[in-house]
Write a protein that holds these residues in place. Structure first.
Motif, PDB file in Angstrom:
ATOM      1  N   UNK A   1       9.424  56.583 -46.237  1.00  0.00           N
ATOM      2  CA  UNK A   1       9.563  57.780 -45.383  1.00  0.00           C
ATOM      3  C   UNK A   1      11.008  58.263 -45.289  1.00  0.00           C
ATOM      4  N   UNK A   2      11.643  58.425 -46.441  1.00  0.00           N
ATOM      5  CA  UNK A   2      13.038  58.860 -46.446  1.00  0.00           C
ATOM      6  C   UNK A   2      13.288  59.918 -47.513  1.00  0.00           C
ATOM      7  N   UNK A   3      14.058  60.950 -47.138  1.00  0.00           N
ATOM      8  CA  UNK A   3      14.395  62.057 -48.029  1.00  0.00           C
ATOM      9  C   UNK A   3      15.908  62.102 -48.196  1.00  0.00           C
TER      10      UNK A   3
ATOM     11  N   UNK B   1      -1.694  70.863 -42.271  1.00  0.00           N
ATOM     12  CA  UNK B   1      -1.523  71.541 -43.552  1.00  0.00           C
ATOM     13  C   UNK B   1      -1.258  70.486 -44.623  1.00  0.00           C
ATOM     14  N   UNK B   2      -1.532  70.838 -45.866  1.00  0.00           N
ATOM     15  CA  UNK B   2      -1.147  70.018 -47.004  1.00  0.00           C
ATOM     16  C   UNK B   2      -0.195  70.812 -47.894  1.00  0.00           C
ATOM     17  N   UNK B   3       0.833  70.150 -48.396  1.00  0.00           N
ATOM     18  CA  UNK B   3       1.784  70.791 -49.294  1.00  0.00           C
ATOM     19  C   UNK B   3       1.927  69.956 -50.560  1.00  0.00           C
ATOM     20  N   UNK B   4       2.378  70.599 -51.644  1.00  0.00           N
ATOM     21  CA  UNK B   4       2.594  69.852 -52.871  1.00  0.00           C
ATOM     22  C   UNK B   4       4.046  69.407 -52.949  1.00  0.00           C
ATOM     23  N   UNK B   5       4.270  68.295 -53.620  1.00  0.00           N
ATOM     24  CA  UNK B   5       5.599  67.681 -53.621  1.00  0.00           C
ATOM     25  C   UNK B   5       6.548  68.277 -54.653  1.00  0.00           C
ATOM     26  N   UNK B   6       6.048  69.135 -55.535  1.00  0.00           N
ATOM     27  CA  UNK B   6       6.924  69.758 -56.525  1.00  0.00           C
ATOM     28  C   UNK B   6       7.590  71.014 -55.981  1.00  0.00           C
ATOM     29  N   UNK B   7       6.781  71.912 -55.435  1.00  0.00           N
ATOM     30  CA  UNK B   7       7.303  73.186 -54.955  1.00  0.00           C
ATOM     31  C   UNK B   7       7.466  73.233 -53.438  1.00  0.00           C
TER      32      UNK B   7
ATOM     33  N   UNK C   1      18.087  72.242 -43.002  1.00  0.00           N
ATOM     34  CA  UNK C   1      18.375  71.718 -44.330  1.00  0.00           C
ATOM     35  C   UNK C   1      17.337  72.284 -45.291  1.00  0.00           C
ATOM     36  N   UNK C   2      17.796  72.920 -46.368  1.00  0.00           N
ATOM     37  CA  UNK C   2      16.883  73.535 -47.319  1.00  0.00           C
ATOM     38  C   UNK C   2      16.177  72.480 -48.167  1.00  0.00           C
ATOM     39  N   UNK C   3      14.910  72.723 -48.466  1.00  0.00           N
ATOM     40  CA  UNK C   3      14.176  71.827 -49.359  1.00  0.00           C
ATOM     41  C   UNK C   3      14.719  71.912 -50.789  1.00  0.00           C
ATOM     42  N   UNK C   4      15.510  72.933 -51.079  1.00  0.00           N
ATOM     43  CA  UNK C   4      16.132  73.061 -52.402  1.00  0.00           C
ATOM     44  C   UNK C   4      17.245  72.038 -52.588  1.00  0.00           C
ATOM     45  N   UNK C   5      17.688  71.423 -51.496  1.00  0.00           N
ATOM     46  CA  UNK C   5      18.799  70.470 -51.567  1.00  0.00           C
ATOM     47  C   UNK C   5      18.315  69.024 -51.627  1.00  0.00           C
ATOM     48  N   UNK C   6      17.029  68.836 -51.857  1.00  0.00           N
ATOM     49  CA  UNK C   6      16.472  67.481 -51.941  1.00  0.00           C
ATOM     50  C   UNK C   6      16.899  66.818 -53.247  1.00  0.00           C
ATOM     51  N   UNK C   7      17.446  65.618 -53.129  1.00  0.00           N
ATOM     52  CA  UNK C   7      17.767  64.805 -54.300  1.00  0.00           C
ATOM     53  C   UNK C   7      16.583  63.932 -54.696  1.00  0.00           C
ATOM     54  N   UNK C   8      15.967  63.327 -53.675  1.00  0.00           N
ATOM     55  CA  UNK C   8      14.898  62.367 -53.947  1.00  0.00           C
ATOM     56  C   UNK C   8      14.073  62.172 -52.682  1.00  0.00           C
TER      57      UNK C   8
ATOM     58  N   UNK D   1      -1.822  65.117 -64.860  1.00  0.00           N
ATOM     59  CA  UNK D   1      -1.442  65.091 -63.454  1.00  0.00           C
ATOM     60  C   UNK D   1      -2.227  64.063 -62.649  1.00  0.00           C
ATOM     61  N   UNK D   2      -2.570  62.938 -63.283  1.00  0.00           N
ATOM     62  CA  UNK D   2      -3.380  61.931 -62.598  1.00  0.00           C
ATOM     63  C   UNK D   2      -2.682  61.375 -61.362  1.00  0.00           C
ATOM     64  N   UNK D   3      -1.361  61.335 -61.386  1.00  0.00           N
ATOM     65  CA  UNK D   3      -0.622  60.782 -60.259  1.00  0.00           C
ATOM     66  C   UNK D   3      -0.179  61.842 -59.265  1.00  0.00           C
ATOM     67  N   UNK D   4      -0.559  63.076 -59.548  1.00  0.00           N
ATOM     68  CA  UNK D   4      -0.144  64.170 -58.676  1.00  0.00           C
ATOM     69  C   UNK D   4      -0.850  64.067 -57.334  1.00  0.00           C
ATOM     70  N   UNK D   5      -0.171  64.468 -56.282  1.00  0.00           N
ATOM     71  CA  UNK D   5      -0.814  64.463 -54.979  1.00  0.00           C
ATOM     72  C   UNK D   5      -0.175  65.491 -54.074  1.00  0.00           C
ATOM     73  N   UNK D   6      -0.965  65.929 -53.116  1.00  0.00           N
ATOM     74  CA  UNK D   6      -0.444  66.767 -52.050  1.00  0.00           C
ATOM     75  C   UNK D   6      -0.325  65.889 -50.808  1.00  0.00           C
TER      76      UNK D   6
END
Length: 245
Positions: free
Chosen positions: A206-208, A26-32, A193-200, A136-141
């Protein structure tokens, strides 16, 4: 209901005129943090092609039979734009949306932009996002498989790695990481761990980074394999981390 990422990658996609192929990723977007494309492997040989299928095209998921039924045809899929190799460009996404007559998910306030998961209008006119491309030139999934194994940290103190995703079946939002803490915490376990709690997210290493404390993680309820996450359990989880839903 929540889907496990590794469930999806064992399911077969059927169109209105027969089997399309097996989901390989699957591919996901990094914003939502929402699954935007299922990668479907067509054919049975090593040289099999891959095609993308939007969750907006899903009509029904049969978990017992491990089948995903979509309201597009096998022929449509075979003639759809070839995604090629990574990275997936915004220009390709626009071409994909125009081919299937889908509203771009990045235009509008909803998780799926102006579209919904329950009302896909195949007869709608093309929606051009040319004006949005420049912004959104730098946008990526991102490919979900590549994020498996990412380290999760609190203030650069690693406490576990991504083992799986829990995905909302209605919206295809990635709601939770299933995190394996066994190598880092005493008597390690798997926790949510919820994705809503992501700081960075540091994609290059490869670190969240997560906005919780190590103590909260150590005392968090253990997530057991195939555990059903009821509304009550989900509320208790957020209360444990002192987060508001």
């Amino acid at each position: 209901m929540y889907l496990h990422y590794d469930w999806l990658t064992s399911y077969t996609v059927f169109g209105s005129d027969g089997e399309i192929g097996e989901v390989s990723d699957c591919y996901f977007d990094e914003d939502d943090w929402t699954i935007r494309y299922l990668v479907v492997k067509t054919g049975v040989t090593f040289l099999s092609e891959k095609r993308f299928v939007s969750p907006l095209s899903i009509a029904k998921i049969d978990h017992k039979e491990e089948v995903i039924r979509v309201n597009i045809s096998k022929e449509e899929t075979e003639k759809s734009p070839d995604p090629g190799d990574e990275p997936v460009s915004r220009r390709y996404e626009e071409e994909f949306n125009n081919y299937y007559r889908l509203s771009p998910y990045w235009i509008g306030n909803g998780v799926w932009g102006l579209a919904t998961m329950t009302d896909r209008d195949l007869g709608s006119p093309e929606v051009s996002a040319e004006a949005d491309l420049a912004q959104n030139e730098n946008y990526s999934v991102h490919k979900a498989k590549n994020v498996m194994g990412y380290n999760l940290s609190v203030k650069n103190d690693v406490f576990g790695k991504v083992d799986n995703f829990l995905i909302d079946e209605k919206t295809f939002e990635i709601k939770y990481f299933i995190v394996d803490t066994k190598k880092w915490l005493p008597g390690g376990k798997k926790v949510l761990i919820s994705t809503k709690w992501i700081d960075d997210v540091e994609w290059s290493v490869s670190q969240i980074s997560i906005s919780v404390t190590r103590e909260q993680i150590e005392e968090a309820p253990e997530y057991l394999k195939d555990m059903e996450l009821s509304d009550n359990k989900e509320q208790e989880l957020w209360m444990h981390y002192q987060k508001s839903t």
